[in-house]
Motif scaffolding. Structure first.
Motif, PDB file in Angstrom:
ATOM      1  N   TRP A  63       0.823  -1.210   0.000  1.00 13.08           N
ATOM      2  CA  TRP A  63       0.000   0.000   0.000  1.00 13.08           C
ATOM      3  C   TRP A  63       0.858   1.262   0.000  1.00 13.08           C
ATOM      4  O   TRP A  63       0.584   2.211  -0.741  1.00 13.08           O
ATOM      5  CB  TRP A  63      -0.914   0.019   1.224  1.00 13.08           C
ATOM      6  CG  TRP A  63      -2.096  -0.883   1.140  1.00 13.08           C
ATOM      7  CD1 TRP A  63      -2.381  -1.786   0.149  1.00 13.08           C
ATOM      8  CD2 TRP A  63      -3.167  -0.964   2.082  1.00 13.08           C
ATOM      9  NE1 TRP A  63      -3.557  -2.440   0.429  1.00 13.08           N
ATOM     10  CE2 TRP A  63      -4.059  -1.943   1.602  1.00 13.08           C
ATOM     11  CE3 TRP A  63      -3.446  -0.318   3.278  1.00 13.08           C
ATOM     12  CZ2 TRP A  63      -5.225  -2.280   2.287  1.00 13.08           C
ATOM     13  CZ3 TRP A  63      -4.598  -0.652   3.968  1.00 13.08           C
ATOM     14  CH2 TRP A  63      -5.485  -1.627   3.476  1.00 13.08           C
ATOM     15  N   THR A  75      -1.805   4.145  -2.069  1.00  8.70           N
ATOM     16  CA  THR A  75      -3.243   3.935  -1.866  1.00  8.70           C
ATOM     17  C   THR A  75      -3.489   2.501  -1.427  1.00  8.70           C
ATOM     18  O   THR A  75      -2.653   1.617  -1.608  1.00  8.70           O
ATOM     19  CB  THR A  75      -4.037   4.194  -3.159  1.00  8.70           C
ATOM     20  OG1 THR A  75      -3.648   3.214  -4.149  1.00  8.70           O
ATOM     21  CG2 THR A  75      -3.796   5.592  -3.694  1.00  8.70           C
ATOM     22  N   ARG A 121      -7.997   4.380  -2.106  1.00 12.04           N
ATOM     23  CA  ARG A 121      -8.044   5.453  -1.101  1.00 12.04           C
ATOM     24  C   ARG A 121      -6.630   5.780  -0.614  1.00 12.04           C
ATOM     25  O   ARG A 121      -5.826   4.870  -0.405  1.00 12.04           O
ATOM     26  CB  ARG A 121      -8.915   5.036   0.094  1.00 12.04           C
ATOM     27  CG  ARG A 121     -10.408   5.090  -0.158  1.00 12.04           C
ATOM     28  CD  ARG A 121     -11.171   4.851   1.145  1.00 12.04           C
ATOM     29  NE  ARG A 121     -10.943   3.505   1.650  1.00 12.04           N
ATOM     30  CZ  ARG A 121     -11.753   2.470   1.442  1.00 12.04           C
ATOM     31  NH1 ARG A 121     -12.860   2.632   0.735  1.00 12.04           N
ATOM     32  NH2 ARG A 121     -11.473   1.296   1.934  1.00 12.04           N
ATOM     33  N   PRO A 122      -6.328   7.066  -0.390  1.00  7.12           N
ATOM     34  CA  PRO A 122      -5.023   7.446   0.176  1.00  7.12           C
ATOM     35  C   PRO A 122      -4.825   6.801   1.548  1.00  7.12           C
ATOM     36  O   PRO A 122      -5.770   6.681   2.331  1.00  7.12           O
ATOM     37  CB  PRO A 122      -5.115   8.973   0.291  1.00  7.12           C
ATOM     38  CG  PRO A 122      -6.190   9.374  -0.653  1.00  7.12           C
ATOM     39  CD  PRO A 122      -7.175   8.245  -0.671  1.00  7.12           C
ATOM     40  N   LYS A 136      -9.979   8.828   3.977  1.00  8.10           N
ATOM     41  CA  LYS A 136      -8.663   8.186   3.947  1.00  8.10           C
ATOM     42  C   LYS A 136      -8.732   6.791   4.578  1.00  8.10           C
ATOM     43  O   LYS A 136      -9.629   6.489   5.374  1.00  8.10           O
ATOM     44  CB  LYS A 136      -7.652   9.024   4.727  1.00  8.10           C
ATOM     45  CG  LYS A 136      -7.588  10.500   4.339  1.00  8.10           C
ATOM     46  CD  LYS A 136      -6.817  10.719   3.082  1.00  8.10           C
ATOM     47  CE  LYS A 136      -6.424  12.179   2.863  1.00  8.10           C
ATOM     48  NZ  LYS A 136      -7.524  13.151   2.980  1.00  8.10           N
TER      49      LYS A 136
END
Length: 257
Positions: free
Chosen positions: A121, A126, A131-132, A177
């Motif tokens: 990740w 992400t 998603r960040p 996030k």
């Protein structure tokens, strides 16, 4: 060749009869010449121990004979000398104090992510859904001085009981996030992960095994620096070796022997 084995281990499990359990476990520790610290509570056990490998692994095997402790896992590192001066065995109300008694990790853990999956990740920036990813350091400020993940969210807290208010203050900005909380060996994240879910941070995880497990399975990038540990070694490099003496920053009142 390093001769002293060090282990860090914890397990959230409901326990009773603590004075009797402490007495027989301490006897076993002393008979094997173990040194370090064990915290025993009604919600589980937390251990930092060191000795010759056959004695220490023998103790863990003995402890696992009790069905309560059968799931216990350990994180190992090595040292040239015994990093503890004595054997301390304390009875406490909580393994790690957070002042949120409704959070009971022994009844169900927060979502967790393995070190190697986390590396994937972080390399990408992400999670698997795009998603960040934000790393959330749950440790105290003096520990963070030694090192942390690159671009981690830091709170400059003095004790873990301050974490709930600190993370809650950032709730709105983190809503979209994916959050990964981390600490030294994972124990604080057992509660921080549950707390974040409780306040509505649904895309939150805890780093399985903490920084020490990440060092063991991955190494350093994107972790920067070393990891403070609560013994005479002071801190460990990503290689799990003690930091060189010239890199010592031992200057905080929280350090204990």
């Amino acid at each position: 060749m390093k001769l002293i084995l060090n282990i860090a281990a914890y397990l959230f499990v409901s326990l009773d009869g603590l004075p009797e359990l402490r007495a027989k476990t301490l006897d076993e520790c002393n008979s094997r010449n173990l040194k370090g610290t064990i915290l025993l509570t009604g919600e589980g056990i937390n251990m930092f121990l060191a000795s010759k490998p056959e004695e220490l692994r023998g103790f863990v095997d003995w402890l696992r004979l009790d069905p309560h402790f059968n799931p216990l896992t350990t994180k190992e590192s090595w040292s040239d000398e015994q990093p503890f001066k004595k054997m301390l065995f304390k009875l406490k109300n909580e393994i790690i104090r957070m002042n949120h008694p409704t959070l009971r990790p022994e009844e169900g853990r927060a979502n967790f992510i393995s070190p190697k999956k986390l590396q994937e990740w972080l390399d990408r920036g992400t999670d698997d859904l795009g998603r960040p990813v934000v790393m959330v350091d749950t440790r105290n400020a003096f520990e963070v001085e030694y090192g942390t993940f690159e671009n981690a969210l830091l709170f400059n807290i003095e004790k873990f009981t301050e974490f709930p208010a600190a993370i809650s203050a950032h709730k709105d900005e983190l809503v979209d996030k994916t959050l990964v909380s981390f600490c030294t060996g994972g124990i604080r994240c057992e509660k921080s992960g549950l707390y974040m879910r409780e306040i509505g941070m649904q895309h939150s995880y805890q780093l399985e095994g903490g920084i020490l497990k990440y060092f063991e399975e991955v190494g350093s990038p994107p972790y920067q620096g070393s990891c403070f540990v609560f013994d005479e070694r002071e801190a460990l490099e990503p290689s799990l070796d003690s930091i060189p003496a010239e890199h010592s920053i031992r200057k905080n009142p929280h350090y204990f022997h």
